[in-house]
Design a protein around this motif. Structure first.
Motif, PDB file in Angstrom:
ATOM      1  N   GLY A 172       4.197  -0.929  -1.248  1.00 16.77           N
ATOM      2  CA  GLY A 172       3.125  -1.601  -1.955  1.00 16.77           C
ATOM      3  C   GLY A 172       2.015  -0.691  -2.147  1.00 16.77           C
ATOM      4  N   GLU A 173       1.630   0.135  -1.256  1.00 14.09           N
ATOM      5  CA  GLU A 173       0.646   1.079  -1.439  1.00 14.09           C
ATOM      6  C   GLU A 173       1.264   2.261  -2.034  1.00 14.09           C
ATOM      7  N   LEU A 207       3.234   2.826  -4.558  1.00 13.56           N
ATOM      8  CA  LEU A 207       3.157   2.862  -5.919  1.00 13.56           C
ATOM      9  C   LEU A 207       1.556   3.098  -6.531  1.00 13.56           C
ATOM     10  N   LEU A 208       0.651   3.067  -5.576  1.00 17.35           N
ATOM     11  CA  LEU A 208      -0.694   3.221  -6.221  1.00 17.35           C
ATOM     12  C   LEU A 208      -0.916   4.639  -6.613  1.00 17.35           C
ATOM     13  N   LEU A 227       0.532  -6.619  -5.275  1.00 18.30           N
ATOM     14  CA  LEU A 227       2.029  -6.386  -5.315  1.00 18.30           C
ATOM     15  C   LEU A 227       2.434  -7.287  -4.102  1.00 18.30           C
ATOM     16  N   GLN A 228       1.820  -6.955  -2.893  1.00 15.81           N
ATOM     17  CA  GLN A 228       2.191  -7.799  -1.533  1.00 15.81           C
ATOM     18  C   GLN A 228       1.887  -9.219  -1.967  1.00 15.81           C
ATOM     19  N   ASN A 285       4.995   0.898 -12.154  1.00 13.04           N
ATOM     20  CA  ASN A 285       4.483  -0.214 -11.642  1.00 13.04           C
ATOM     21  C   ASN A 285       4.788  -1.459 -12.346  1.00 13.04           C
ATOM     22  N   VAL A 313       5.976 -11.056 -11.497  1.00 12.11           N
ATOM     23  CA  VAL A 313       4.871 -11.243 -12.090  1.00 12.11           C
ATOM     24  C   VAL A 313       5.086 -11.988 -13.642  1.00 12.11           C
ATOM     25  N   GLN A 324      -6.885  -3.733  -0.372  1.00 11.19           N
ATOM     26  CA  GLN A 324      -6.607  -3.393   1.013  1.00 11.19           C
ATOM     27  C   GLN A 324      -6.959  -4.539   1.675  1.00 11.19           C
ATOM     28  N   PRO A 325      -6.346  -5.004   2.747  1.00 13.17           N
ATOM     29  CA  PRO A 325      -5.093  -4.229   3.444  1.00 13.17           C
ATOM     30  C   PRO A 325      -3.862  -4.784   2.490  1.00 13.17           C
ATOM     31  N   TRP A 327      -4.179  -5.188  -8.468  1.00 16.47           N
ATOM     32  CA  TRP A 327      -3.188  -4.456  -7.701  1.00 16.47           C
ATOM     33  C   TRP A 327      -3.757  -3.809  -6.388  1.00 16.47           C
ATOM     34  N   ASN A 328      -4.732  -2.925  -6.764  1.00 17.39           N
ATOM     35  CA  ASN A 328      -5.192  -2.028  -5.736  1.00 17.39           C
ATOM     36  C   ASN A 328      -6.175  -2.489  -4.699  1.00 17.39           C
ATOM     37  N   THR A 347      -1.999  -5.458  -0.653  1.00 15.77           N
ATOM     38  CA  THR A 347      -2.359  -5.064  -2.315  1.00 15.77           C
ATOM     39  C   THR A 347      -1.737  -6.423  -3.022  1.00 15.77           C
TER      40      THR A 347
END
Lengths: 212, 128
Positions: A185-186, A188-189, B67-68, B95, B104, B62-63, B59-60, B65
């Protein structure tokens, strides 16, 4: 395979690799010094070709010593202790100041929206269109912050690599191990791409449509 | 078909300035029932306790994301059909493919404008 000096190069390389593995922190200058001392005791038994080889090994030792002295003169410790932290602090300040400015702009825009809601017709539409464009433009702050985060990460990587090089030449303890791989998940950042490399919205729309 | 503009929209971003920008842009295109979450866990808690017609997430974060968060939403029996739009600076094909494979509904790359936001919401809601 033996060369014309009778040296089994393959066996010698294997032996040196084993020694290196047993002593990962071994100082190249010290090794060169030992080789020099050993070869010096053999002078009387050496041919002209072997003496030439000995001279090259001695020259190599002097180059290693000079490289060490030059690295010491560079005061590379300043990079980790001062230059990198100073650069990252400056970048953090840029993010903080532009964020504060963006919040001020947004606050004014929200006031203008409240004024627009008291107006009718063309005046209201023009005000609304103007504030929409300002909101859109303000998203620069998010992109800027992400780009600066990437630059800070690059600076830290350079810092770690310099520490590794200095540690190797100066015989210091090895720098901390690289961080573990990012969780799923990270991984792909990547952050924002440079305009020339970035996919545009139309490219993304086409890619998504290809799944239908 | 015009979407129901009174639906509840959840916007998720760990950067509060971006939440403020998206909220204001949604207001400009007449979506006024907007809630915010600043991380994936808070978003999941809100989604499980509320009734949302649309999720718009970065998307970006923490903790967890974006996507998660999307994967968690799609794995939840009650939430799996909630439309989910990703708004992100991540603009590589890998991505977009990963987000699509995770379910999505649409994908908006930053920087974006109000018209793109309106268009994607209309497309997503017409298939909901």
């Amino acid at each position: 395979m033996h060369d014309d000096l009778g040296i089994d190069a393959e066996a010698l390389a294997t032996r040196l690799a084993k020694i290196g593995a047993r002593h990962p922190g071994s100082d190249p200058a010290m090794v060169a010094e030992v080789v020099r001392a050993v070869l010096a005791t053999m002078h009387g038994d050496l041919s002209a070709r072997e003496t030439g080889l000995l001279g090259e090994v001695e020259e190599l030792g002097r180059m290693i010593a000079a490289a060490r002295a030059e690295i010491a003169a560079l005061q590379v410790d300043d990079i980790s202790a001062s230059h990198i932290p100073s650069a990252t602090d400056e970048l953090d300040a840029i993010v903080a100041h532009t964020a504060a400015a963006t919040d001020s702009i947004l606050e004014v825009c929200e006031t203008l929206d409240r004024v627009a809601s008291t107006q009718q017709g063309e005046a209201a539409a023009m005000l609304s269109e103007a504030t929409t464009r300002i909101y859109e433009a303000c998203s620069f702050q998010d992109i800027t912050g992400q780009r600066i985060t990437k630059v800070v990460a690059t600076l830290k990587t350079i810092d770690a690599k310099i520490a590794q090089i200095v540690g190797t030449f100066a015989g210091r303890a090895a720098p901390p191990a690289a961080p573990p791989p990012a969780p799923a998940g990270e991984a792909l950042l990547h952050g924002p791409q440079l305009p020339a490399n970035a996919m545009h919205q139309s490219d993304i729309d086409a890619l998504l449509a290809s799944f239908d | 078909m015009t979407p129901d503009k009174s639906m509840n929209v959840l916007i998720v971003d760990d950067y509060k300035t971006m939440l403020r920008i998206i909220r204001n842009l949604l207001k400009q295109i007449e979506y006024n029932n907007v809630d915010e979450a600043t991380d994936g866990a808070e978003a999941l808690a809100r989604l499980r306790s509320g009734n949302y017609g649309l999720v718009i997430s970065d998307w970006n974060m923490q903790p967890m994301t974006g996507l998660q968060l999307l994967q968690e939403v799609r794995a939840d029996a009650r939430l799996k059909s909630v439309p989910f739009i990703m708004i992100t600076a991540e603009s590589k094909a890998e991505n977009v493919v990963a987000a699509k494979q995770a379910g999505v509904s649409n994908y908006i790359v930053k920087p974006f404008n109000a018209e793109t936001l309106r268009d994607k919401i209309e497309r997503v809601m017409s298939h909901a």
